[in-house]
Design a protein around this motif. Structure first.
Motif, PDB file in Angstrom:
ATOM      1  N   PRO A   1      12.807 -19.106  -2.640  1.00  0.00           N
ATOM      2  CA  PRO A   1      12.506 -20.534  -2.677  1.00  0.00           C
ATOM      3  C   PRO A   1      11.499 -20.948  -1.609  1.00  0.00           C
ATOM      4  CG  PRO A   1      14.856 -20.187  -2.916  1.00  0.00           C
ATOM      5  CD  PRO A   1      14.265 -18.852  -2.584  1.00  0.00           C
ATOM      6  N   VAL A   2      10.514 -21.733  -2.010  1.00  0.00           N
ATOM      7  CA  VAL A   2       9.453 -22.180  -1.114  1.00  0.00           C
ATOM      8  C   VAL A   2       9.654 -23.662  -0.816  1.00  0.00           C
ATOM      9  CG1 VAL A   2       6.971 -22.579  -0.898  1.00  0.00           C
ATOM     10  CG2 VAL A   2       7.804 -20.468  -1.926  1.00  0.00           C
ATOM     11  N   GLY A   3       9.964 -23.956   0.429  1.00  0.00           N
ATOM     12  CA  GLY A   3      10.089 -25.332   0.876  1.00  0.00           C
ATOM     13  C   GLY A   3       9.126 -25.592   2.014  1.00  0.00           C
ATOM     14  N   LEU A   4       9.364 -26.654   2.760  1.00  0.00           N
ATOM     15  CA  LEU A   4       8.490 -26.984   3.879  1.00  0.00           C
ATOM     16  C   LEU A   4       8.484 -25.885   4.931  1.00  0.00           C
ATOM     17  CD1 LEU A   4       9.340 -30.780   4.314  1.00  0.00           C
ATOM     18  CD2 LEU A   4       7.266 -29.783   3.345  1.00  0.00           C
ATOM     19  N   GLU A   5       9.616 -25.169   5.048  1.00  0.00           N
ATOM     20  CA  GLU A   5       9.662 -24.104   6.054  1.00  0.00           C
ATOM     21  C   GLU A   5       8.684 -22.977   5.741  1.00  0.00           C
ATOM     22  OE1 GLU A   5      12.267 -22.960   2.760  1.00  0.00           O
ATOM     23  OE2 GLU A   5      12.172 -24.757   3.993  1.00  0.00           O
TER      24      GLU A   5
END
Length: 313
Positions: free
Chosen positions: A193-197
């Protein structure tokens, strides 16, 4: 022939293959799944059902939660949030669902909830469902991050061209592109999963690569200026420096990985779930991309470009 010479073409090929596979997987998933990357909650689209009840009719919001839970339990909500009302603000329960849940199922559940409220005479209650579109895969955040990272890479290239050698500056640009490209490709391939982090970890990739490049190319320049190396073949010299700086660069990546693992352990103790560990997986992928870069790509790539640099000014 030294090992670095044997690897100089293979390193580029391996990097291109990894990036090509990542682009292929991401492109396929863009058309058949949720996007090029497996976007996290910050970027992903979702459907939601919002249930509200007034405080006089439902003092603690228990009725809203009970009825909503009974009617929506079979639809697989991945997140449920409750906000207790105060004053004129009603009690609110929000259920979030993936976009794969059909509109018919949600509409039927909404009608059932509303019907039960009407049976209880709760006229001030309301139920609605919505489609919440993600912000184009986080395009705004990604754009700003890309500008910032490109500026950092450009600054490094200019600094290397002035302070070190032109071939080193060009190799540093290639090194940064390879590190970020491999990182992004591994995210696409693994579907982490690609988030802001993930954007922060891209910045970490650029930063660690800068540090490792600075250590490597700085040592190469000193080796060039050393009179005792005057008769040493340039490729042998580059290979020797790569081996000499490998331990220090490896320490940087190992230390970063150890810190991530420690944080992950504390996080899983505080909140034991697989979702808790996913951001740390992204960080380890970034560190792996950096380690591959300084162990293989950077020295092998410079072995092809070292002909642009003279040993002495």
């Amino acid at each position: 022939m030294t090992k670095i010479v044997k690897l100089r073409h293979l390193a580029v090929i391996v990097s291109i293959v990894i990036i090509a596979i990542g682009m292929a997987v991401g492109t396929i998933c863009h058309f058949v799944s949720n996007g090029f990357f497996n976007y996290g909650d910050e970027f992903a689209s979702y459907k939601s059902v919002e249930v509200t009840t007034s405080i006089p009719e439902d003092v603690n919001g228990n009725v809203a939660r009970q009825i909503a839970s009974e009617e929506l339990s079979g639809l697989g909500a991945y997140e449920v949030s409750f906000s207790e009302g105060t004053g004129t603000v009603p009690n609110t329960v929000v259920y979030k669902f993936s976009t794969s849940v059909s509109n018919e199922e949600l509409s039927s559940a909404v009608e059932a909830i509303q019907s039960r409220f009407e049976d209880r005479g709760m006229e001030d209650s309301s139920v609605s469902y919505h489609l919440n579109e993600g912000v184009a895969g986080g395009i705004y955040q990604l754009n700003f991050a890309a500008i910032a990272l490109a500026s950092a890479v450009a600054f490094q290239a200019i600094y290397f061209a002035i302070r070190l050698k032109p071939g080193m500056a060009l190799s540093a640009i290639c090194s940064q592109l390879a590190a970020v490209g491999v990182y992004a490709s591994l995210l696409a391939i693994t579907r982490c999963p690609v988030g802001l982090e993930a954007i922060a970890f891209a910045a970490l990739t650029v930063l660690v690569t800068m540090v490792c490049n600075g250590i490597f190319f700085g040592s190469v320049k000193r080796a060039y200026k050393d009179e005792s190396n005057a008769k040493v073949d340039k490729l042998d010299l580059v290979s020797g420096v790569a081996k000499a700086t490998a331990k220090l660069n490896a320490f940087v990546c190992i230390a970063a990985a150890a810190i991530v693992v420690i944080f992950a352990i504390f996080a899983i103790i505080a909140s034991p779930s697989a979702a808790t560990l996913l951001p740390y997986v992204s960080c380890l992928i970034a560190i792996a991309a950096c380690a591959y870069n300084f162990c293989v790509f950077a020295p092998a790539n410079y072995a092809q470009l070292c002909g642009l640099d003279r040993r002495k000014k």
